[in-house]
Design an enzyme around this catalytic site. Structure first.
Site, PDB file in Angstrom:
ATOM      1  N   ASP A  55       0.877  -1.330   0.022  1.00  0.00           N
ATOM      2  CA  ASP A  55      -0.061  -0.174  -0.109  1.00  0.00           C
ATOM      3  C   ASP A  55       0.835   1.137  -0.021  1.00  0.00           C
ATOM      4  O   ASP A  55       0.525   2.148  -0.660  1.00  0.00           O
ATOM      5  CB  ASP A  55      -0.737  -0.061   1.241  1.00  0.00           C
ATOM      6  CG  ASP A  55      -2.124  -1.140   1.273  1.00  0.00           C
ATOM      7  OD1 ASP A  55      -2.166  -1.510  -0.078  1.00  0.00           O
ATOM      8  OD2 ASP A  55      -2.455  -1.187   1.972  1.00  0.00           O
ATOM      9  N   ASP A 109       0.302  -0.423   5.768  1.00  0.00           N
ATOM     10  CA  ASP A 109      -1.032  -1.146   5.152  1.00  0.00           C
ATOM     11  C   ASP A 109      -2.222  -0.443   5.846  1.00  0.00           C
ATOM     12  O   ASP A 109      -2.404  -0.377   7.173  1.00  0.00           O
ATOM     13  CB  ASP A 109      -0.917  -2.605   5.766  1.00  0.00           C
ATOM     14  CG  ASP A 109      -1.791  -3.428   4.848  1.00  0.00           C
ATOM     15  OD1 ASP A 109      -1.852  -3.220   3.617  1.00  0.00           O
ATOM     16  OD2 ASP A 109      -2.047  -4.499   5.407  1.00  0.00           O
ATOM     17  N   LYS A 126      -6.103  -0.422   6.373  1.00  0.00           N
ATOM     18  CA  LYS A 126      -7.130  -1.288   6.555  1.00  0.00           C
ATOM     19  C   LYS A 126      -8.648  -0.377   6.818  1.00  0.00           C
ATOM     20  O   LYS A 126      -8.492   0.577   7.770  1.00  0.00           O
ATOM     21  CB  LYS A 126      -6.958  -2.475   7.558  1.00  0.00           C
ATOM     22  CG  LYS A 126      -5.940  -3.364   7.322  1.00  0.00           C
ATOM     23  CD  LYS A 126      -5.962  -3.948   5.998  1.00  0.00           C
ATOM     24  CE  LYS A 126      -4.853  -5.031   5.823  1.00  0.00           C
ATOM     25  NZ  LYS A 126      -4.916  -5.636   4.393  1.00  0.00           N
TER      26      LYS A 126
END
Length: 341
Positions: free
Chosen positions: A247, A260, A262
């Site tokens: 990412d 990352d 989420k």
């Protein structure tokens, strides 16, 4: 046997046996004997119930709350909190023994690449790397983790899926998962634009979009991110033969991290709530450090859980020691995948 039962029946009534023998011998003075060993079972005192004298009305609500409590509502986190409250914190000595007995991976590939040369000066472009994902025979990190998911975690996900299907129906659940995927994809695209422009999204920006809540959720995290080096960029580990799509790689409070992003509708305040995400981050870190396309190495990770309702996101920072621990766990999962395939 019939006579014995008849005698037992008579023994329950007062003077039953005495009247029987008087009728048989015709006089009261005739001596007789009665066995009492068989009647002692019927003369045993009834056990006293200690709860008979409890005020049932007074404690009615308490009894009902205990008997109607559903254990399935508790999670590992709430059970742990309950244990700490009742019995105190866990014994550190026991936990250290458990760590010693943990299975070690067969692979000796380190997280940090000792042979990678890092240039003193970055002579490249200031734009973050964005390497496209190529189709190869290498398995992806996501696929490896899905196929080696622990049984308990797989059971949890299956129960959640069945519950959602029961509430929404199969078509409704398919539409729900589709919308989740689209929202996540749109959120990542919007974040990429924000990080490239290096401008903070204004409060209330994108109120008519599906990601406005997620953007509001991560605003306080974006303030601590700088020097973005990669966005939605492919990585691959040539030695261990796996690939993935990162990412973001940037500095978080001065530490270079694999980040990352989420999305979630439920609160995930601890790293344990993110399931296999730490293993995914560790896998990406190891791949970057052994990928020739990246002229830097990473030793830290960051998992940011953004919420749809706009509540402040939870950033879970992974220091080098924690990343090394999850790297070993990732290697075990990778070995399990390779053995199966």
């Amino acid at each position: 046997l019939f006579r014995m039962k008849f005698l037992q029946l008579l023994s329950r009534k007062s003077r039953g046996l005495e009247m029987l023998f008087q009728a048989y011998f015709g006089q009261k003075q005739v001596p007789y004997m009665c066995l009492t060993t068989s009647t002692c079972l019927y003369s045993k005192k009834k056990k006293v119930n200690g709860y008979e004298h409890v005020d049932q009305e007074k404690y009615k609500s308490l009894v009902y709350s205990v008997t109607s409590f559903k254990t399935s509502a508790q999670t590992p986190e709430t059970l742990s909190e309950e244990d700490n409250l009742l019995y105190g914190p866990a014994d550190k000595c026991r936990s250290s023994v458990k760590n010693v007995e943990a299975k070690a991976p067969k692979s000796c590939v380190p997280l940090i690449n000792p042979n990678k040369r890092i240039p003193l000066l970055d002579s490249g472009s200031n734009l973050p790397l964005k390497i496209g994902l190529q189709k190869t025979k290498m398995p992806s990190v996501t696929n490896i983790l899905q196929q080696t998911m622990p049984p308990q975690q797989a059971l949890y996900l299956e129960k959640w899926k069945q519950k959602m299907i029961l509430n929404l129906g199969k078509d409704g659940f398919a539409e729900y998962t589709k919308n989740l995927f689209l929202q996540g994809s749109l959120f990542h695209t919007t974040l990429e634009s924000v990080l490239l422009s290096e401008e903070m999204p204004a409060k209330g920006q994108g109120e008519d979009t599906a990601v406005s809540g997620y953007l509001s959720s991560v605003q306080h995290v974006l303030k601590d991110i700088s020097e973005v080096k990669a966005l939605e960029s492919a990585v691959q580990h040539e030695t261990l033969q796996y690939l993935g799509l990162v990412d973001c790689v940037a500095k978080y409070r001065g530490q270079l991290c694999v980040i990352d992003w989420k999305t979630s509708e439920k609160s995930k305040p601890s790293l344990q709530n993110t399931f296999d995400n730490p293993l995914q981050v560790a896998a990406y870190i190891g791949a970057i450090n052994h990928d020739v396309n990246y002229n830097f190495q990473v030793s830290c990770g960051l998992i940011v859980v953004a919420y749809k309702n706009g509540s402040p996101a939870h950033p879970h920072f992974m220091d080098p020691d924690l990343c090394s621990q999850y790297w070993n766990k990732w290697l075990l999962r990778l070995e399990e995948y390779m053995e199966r395939n």
